[in-house]
Design a protein around this motif. Structure first.
Motif, PDB file in Angstrom:
ATOM      1  N   LEU A 133       0.825  -1.198   0.000  1.00 40.69           N
ATOM      2  CA  LEU A 133       0.000   0.000   0.000  1.00 40.69           C
ATOM      3  C   LEU A 133       0.861   1.250   0.000  1.00 40.69           C
ATOM      4  CD1 LEU A 133      -2.695  -0.918   2.700  1.00 40.69           C
ATOM      5  CD2 LEU A 133      -2.824  -1.250   0.221  1.00 40.69           C
ATOM      6  N   GLU A 137      -2.528   5.284   2.176  1.00 45.61           N
ATOM      7  CA  GLU A 137      -3.479   4.177   2.258  1.00 45.61           C
ATOM      8  C   GLU A 137      -3.225   3.332   3.496  1.00 45.61           C
ATOM      9  OE1 GLU A 137      -4.553   2.962  -2.347  1.00 45.61           O
ATOM     10  OE2 GLU A 137      -2.673   2.223  -1.478  1.00 45.61           O
ATOM     11  N   LEU A 168     -10.282   6.716   0.596  1.00 43.36           N
ATOM     12  CA  LEU A 168      -8.933   6.146   0.605  1.00 43.36           C
ATOM     13  C   LEU A 168      -8.911   4.840   1.403  1.00 43.36           C
ATOM     14  CD1 LEU A 168      -5.916   6.843  -0.202  1.00 43.36           C
ATOM     15  CD2 LEU A 168      -5.694   7.713   2.133  1.00 43.36           C
ATOM     16  N   THR A 169      -9.576   4.856   2.543  1.00 41.85           N
ATOM     17  CA  THR A 169      -9.636   3.661   3.379  1.00 41.85           C
ATOM     18  C   THR A 169     -10.375   2.532   2.674  1.00 41.85           C
ATOM     19  OG1 THR A 169      -9.676   5.093   5.328  1.00 41.85           O
ATOM     20  CG2 THR A 169     -10.284   2.782   5.648  1.00 41.85           C
ATOM     21  N   ARG A 171     -10.618   2.025  -0.517  1.00 42.64           N
ATOM     22  CA  ARG A 171      -9.751   1.489  -1.579  1.00 42.64           C
ATOM     23  C   ARG A 171      -8.673   0.580  -0.987  1.00 42.64           C
ATOM     24  NH1 ARG A 171      -8.379   5.999  -3.911  1.00 42.64           N
ATOM     25  NH2 ARG A 171      -6.282   6.274  -3.059  1.00 42.64           N
ATOM     26  N   ALA A 172      -8.071   1.012   0.118  1.00 44.05           N
ATOM     27  CA  ALA A 172      -7.055   0.181   0.771  1.00 44.05           C
ATOM     28  C   ALA A 172      -7.659  -1.125   1.270  1.00 44.05           C
ATOM     29  CB  ALA A 172      -6.429   0.949   1.931  1.00 44.05           C
TER      30      ALA A 172
END
Length: 304
Positions: A133, A137, A168-169, A171-172
């Motif tokens: 990551l 991320e 963002l979270t 996606r991570a």
């Protein structure tokens, strides 16, 4: 009288610092867990926690309403800076042979602080995925998904809005779920599989080794930065290829013993001359699907 007043103020200041230190120690275990998940390095995690303490001593502690939350976000910010610096200095990304620092302890030892580091979902496989990551991320995922820090508290660290931090979270999280292998969580069943693997290695039984390995097993060997990319640091695929590799090093099986590696059953090869390797595995449906071996002498020395 002046001297007595000065002495009283000094004693009061010392008492306040001692109280602050005791309050900080109450949170040290969680801070180490945050830093370790962020950095994948035990040494860097300790440094980050120490830096958090120094920043606390320079802050107005009386104005901090929630010390645990304050320390967690400060530690996250320190780790983010370290990750960004690490990324900017690294000319080439880490290859597939990299294995993060394992947390190793005997099967019988109970250490509450270590257990905080090894809490749920902290297998070595997850740390390997977290290395893939981007720094932002990783921070968002670790603080929110693993430590339940609100988006409103994470957003200022990343200099983003809460909505952007949430995206963002998310996606991570998708990346982590897509790359983390499914695993057996029962320590007893993990142990049965590892004992079968060691028995086959010690006996030099190739077919027994193949039987305990998943057909598509992946072996990752990290022998250190100086040799990364060379023959001793490698990624090996397939049960028969991995079994052949295991037989090549079967002479070391006699000194291997079961330990806890990041809260799951693993193997430490530690003859009298010192540790030679630490292996973590992922077990699913009674077979080993992933193997992670750290054989870097410099990093092993720090794990003694």
């Amino acid at each position: 009288m002046i001297g007595n007043g000065r002495g009283r103020r000094v004693r009061e200041a010392d008492d306040e610092k001692e109280l602050l230190a005791r309050r900080f120690e109450e949170h040290r275990g969680q801070l180490r867990a945050v830093a370790y998940r962020m950095l994948g390095s035990l040494t860097e995690a300790e440094d980050a926690v120490q830096e958090a303490w120094l920043r606390l001593t320079r802050a107005d502690a009386g104005a901090i309403t929630n010390l645990g939350a304050w320390l967690t976000t400060v530690t996250g910010r320190i780790c983010l800076d370290l990750l960004r610096t690490r990324t900017s200095r690294r000319e080439d990304p880490l290859d597939d042979t990299f294995v993060p620092d394992p947390v190793v302890r005997p099967l019988t030892r109970t250490d509450p602080e270590q257990e905080a580091v090894e809490a749920d979902s902290l297998g070595l496989a997850l740390l390997v995925v977290l290395e893939q990551l981007a720094p932002d991320e990783r921070l968002a995922f670790v603080l929110h998904d693993l430590f339940a820090v609100p988006f409103d508290d994470i957003a200022p660290i990343l200099e983003r809005t809460s909505a952007a931090t949430r995206q963002l979270t998310s996606r991570a999280r998708r990346r982590v779920r897509g790359a983390t292998p499914s695993a057996e969580t029962d320590l007893g069943r993990q142990r049965q599989v590892l004992e079968a693997f060691l028995a086959a290695s010690r006996a030099g039984d190739f077919e027994a080794l193949v039987a305990v390995l998943h057909p598509d097993v992946v072996l990752r060997v990290d022998a250190g930065a100086l040799v990364r990319g060379a023959a001793v640091s490698k990624v090996v695929h397939g049960a028969r290829t991995v079994a052949a590799q295991a037989l090549t090093f079967s002479r070391y099986a006699a000194s291997a013993r079961l330990v806890l590696v990041n809260g799951t059953i693993g193997v430490a090869n530690a003859p009298e001359g010192g540790p030679r390797s630490v292996m973590a595995v992922t077990v699913a449906n009674g077979r080993i699907t992933h193997m992670y071996i750290l054989a870097d002498p410099a990093r092993l020395e720090r794990l003694r």
